[in-house]
Design a protein around this motif. Structure first.
Motif, short mmCIF file in Angstrom:
data_model
loop_
_atom_site.label_atom_id
_atom_site.label_comp_id
_atom_site.label_asym_id
_atom_site.label_seq_id
_atom_site.Cartn_x
_atom_site.Cartn_y
_atom_site.Cartn_z
N GLY A 27 6.16 6.06 1.84
CA GLY A 27 6.63 5.23 0.74
C GLY A 27 5.68 4.07 0.51
N VAL A 28 6.18 3.03 -0.15
CA VAL A 28 5.33 1.86 -0.40
C VAL A 28 5.54 0.85 0.73
CG1 VAL A 28 4.83 -0.04 -1.98
CG2 VAL A 28 5.37 2.23 -2.89
N GLU A 29 4.48 0.56 1.47
CA GLU A 29 4.56 -0.36 2.61
C GLU A 29 4.17 -1.76 2.17
OE1 GLU A 29 3.02 3.06 5.78
OE2 GLU A 29 1.69 1.42 5.23
N ARG B 243 0.86 -1.19 0.00
CA ARG B 243 0.00 0.00 0.00
C ARG B 243 0.89 1.23 0.00
NH1 ARG B 243 -1.09 2.67 5.12
NH2 ARG B 243 -3.14 3.33 4.41
N GLU B 244 0.31 2.33 -0.49
CA GLU B 244 1.07 3.56 -0.59
C GLU B 244 0.79 4.43 0.63
OE1 GLU B 244 1.79 4.93 -5.11
OE2 GLU B 244 -0.09 5.44 -4.17
N SER B 245 1.84 4.97 1.22
CA SER B 245 1.65 5.92 2.30
C SER B 245 2.55 7.11 2.04
CB SER B 245 2.00 5.28 3.64
OG SER B 245 3.40 5.22 3.80
#
Lengths: 250, 318
Positions: free
Chosen positions: A163-165, A158-160
């Motif tokens: 960054g990309v988690e 997922r995007e936060s």
């Protein structure tokens, strides 16, 4: 795998919103409806999961009987059956009552994975998916842009802001879908014909009082009239002056 | 006494601005404010929060590994232990992920992405956009605990001169989903929802290469993020993370510059609450000019490079 895709019938994104005379809700006269944008991505991911791992996809919604149209559209794209938890006052439901009603049905269906859009494009709550997971006691990853599912576990990205988690989780789980996850397919003629024969069940949704009381609904304040400062590159100077001395944003 | 619990996101001991906004909003209601912090450096962050409106701080210990379901359950545990009437956090990607679960644990609904949060007597009232801002709803909570996420850039952090009492609560053990790693954000640039300046491009830029002038203009500001219309995201010119509008992000920066964007209703819904809007478009009849404070009618490829130079000079002079 027993797969459930949750969708919501929402006003078309092109809708020019008007307020009812009592100032309490969206004036729905003349409004046309669609499956919420992100829910189409959820349905696509559900069908892709079925294609990979086998099983059956149930499309589940809460809404009026008219939502049959949106359910059939999903069935035409590879889902197997539809269920409408009917509620004519669906627009008044809060996320809690929606999540609880969906949770009860998912449990009854024996669902193993639930896909939902990250948010519905009418209320933009982005809440029903993770609330549903919590009521079920399931894992949940929201705003998913990449997913690897196996029979009993999965990895999701997922995007936060950071960054990309990357998350690891075990099934059962709820996945809420972000735009980059997939490209929803179009329904072919064969799919549309097949969808007519697929079962769509209507059952009344469990009633649950809303905890969000509407005080009023209004149009956003109109922006004050702006102006064109000029034409072509020569207007840059006038724009800079306006931004520096008038708007004071530089 | 009314108590509001605020989850304050922190990074390595420093509270994030969004976390301080949430704490400020909780403090502004006049209620007793209890902050929760978790993760690496939580104790360091906790020590500072008395200066930002917290009466007390609860540190969740043992949270070096991150699980959204565990954090949600633990936050709900603190809210219960405090017998709080409300829970708030910022509408960041973490807040949007965790707050709905906290609400469900408390069998309460969630008021998402609110632009106003106030307490009158014992009643919490929220204002939040519907349909990406085409409508504005004012709502009263009748939930056991009023759970709220707050839109970024709408609430002010506060400075107080108190010292908050800090206590520790051990995190629970159960984790259903576990964060394994965080990769770099695409390009490592500012997020379009956070940036004070957004420079957005649309189909008027002709192709993906046309966005070079948007990048130059954003670079000239130094604090600008790049936005995009749905058309160019669908065409694959830009990533979805940059999309502004009803099926992308809703932004309200200090300055929004729309270049080559005609202004479809879905796009306008996502940026209409920006403080100042500038439109650059060669079509004088484009709907974007109806919401813009300042417009330039002209070819983006002529106007934008010159504007970038002027901005660069202005930034250097300030």
């Amino acid at each position: 795998m027993n797969i459930v895709a949750c969708i919501k019938r929402v006003p078309m994104t092109e809708t020019q919103a008007k307020v009812t005379a009592d100032g309490q809700s969206l004036d729905t006269s003349g409004v046309e409806y669609m499956t919420s944008f992100y829910d189409e991505i959820a349905v696509e991911e559900a069908v892709k999961t079925k294609e990979k791992l086998g099983g059956e996809v149930t499309v589940l919604t809460i809404g009026p009987s008219d939502a049959t149209k949106q359910i059939r559209e999903c069935l035409a794209k590879g889902s197997d059956k539809g269920i409408i938890l009917t509620d004519d006052a669906w627009a008044l439901r809060d996320c809690r009552s929606t999540a609880k009603a969906l949770a009860a049905k998912v449990q009854e269906l024996g669902g193993e994975v639930v896909f939902a859009g990250r948010q519905a494009t009418d209320r933009d709550n982005a809440s029903v998916g993770p609330m549903l997971a919590t009521y079920l006691g399931w894992a949940c990853v929201t705003d998913v842009i990449e997913l690897e599912l196996e029979a009993d576990k999965g990895v999701a990205k997922r995007e936060s802001e950071a960054g990309v988690e990357t998350y690891e989780f075990s099934l059962p789980a709820v996945i809420t879908c972000q735009k980059d996850l997939n490209e929803p397919r179009y329904a072919g003629l064969k799919g549309i014909m097949a969808a007519k024969k697929k079962p769509v069940e209507e059952v009344p949704a469990a009633e649950e009082a809303s905890q969000a009381e509407v005080v009023r609904v209004e149009l956003p304040p109109a922006r004050k009239e702006g102006r064109v400062v000029g034409e072509g590159p020569d207007a840059v100077e006038a724009l800079m002056t306006a931004l520096q001395t008038e708007a004071k944003v530089l | 006494m009314t108590t509001v619990v605020a989850y304050v996101d922190q990074d390595g001991g420093t509270p994030r601005p969004a976390g301080l906004e949430a704490l400020g909003a909780a403090h502004a209601t006049g209620a007793e404010t209890v902050a929760i912090v978790a993760g690496l450096g939580a104790a360091d962050a906790a020590a500072t929060l008395g200066g930002n409106g917290a009466a007390r701080v609860v540190v969740l210990t043992g949270t070096e590994t991150y699980s959204p379901d565990r954090l949600s359950a633990d936050i709900a545990g603190v809210v219960r232990a405090e017998s709080a009437q409300a829970f708030v956090t910022s509408s960041t990607s973490l807040g949007r992920d965790v707050a709905p679960r906290v609400a469900a644990h408390l069998d309460s609904t969630l008021f998402s992405d609110c632009t106003s949060f106030s307490l009158d007597g014992e009643t919490f009232t929220m204002v939040r956009p519907w349909m990406a801002g085409k409508l504005i709803a004012t709502l009263k909570s009748t939930a056991p605990v009023c759970c709220v996420t707050l839109r970024r850039n709408n609430f002010q952090p506060v400075e107080t001169d108190g010292t908050a009492a800090v206590s520790e609560t051990a995190a629970s053990a159960d984790m259903l989903a576990l964060l394994k790693e965080i990769g770099a954000a695409a390009g490592g640039k500012l997020d379009v929802s956070d940036a004070p300046v957004v420079v957005s491009g649309g189909r008027g830029l002709k192709d993906a290469d046309g966005f070079k002038i948007i990048e130059q203009l954003a670079d000239a500001f130094g604090n600008a993020a790049i936005g995009a219309s749905r058309a160019v995201v669908d065409a694959g010119w830009r990533p979805h993370a940059e999309q502004v509008g009803q099926t992308g992000k809703t932004v309200s920066p200090q300055l929004y510059i729309a270049v080559g964007i005609s202004g479809a209703i879905q796009h306008l819904a996502g940026m209409k609450t920006s403080k100042v809007i500038v439109a650059i478009n060669k079509d004088a009849d484009a709907p974007i000019f109806k919401v813009a404070d300042y417009g330039i009618v002209g070819d983006a490829f002529e106007v934008v490079p010159k504007l970038a130079e002027a901005i660069k000079a202005a930034v250097a002079a300030s």
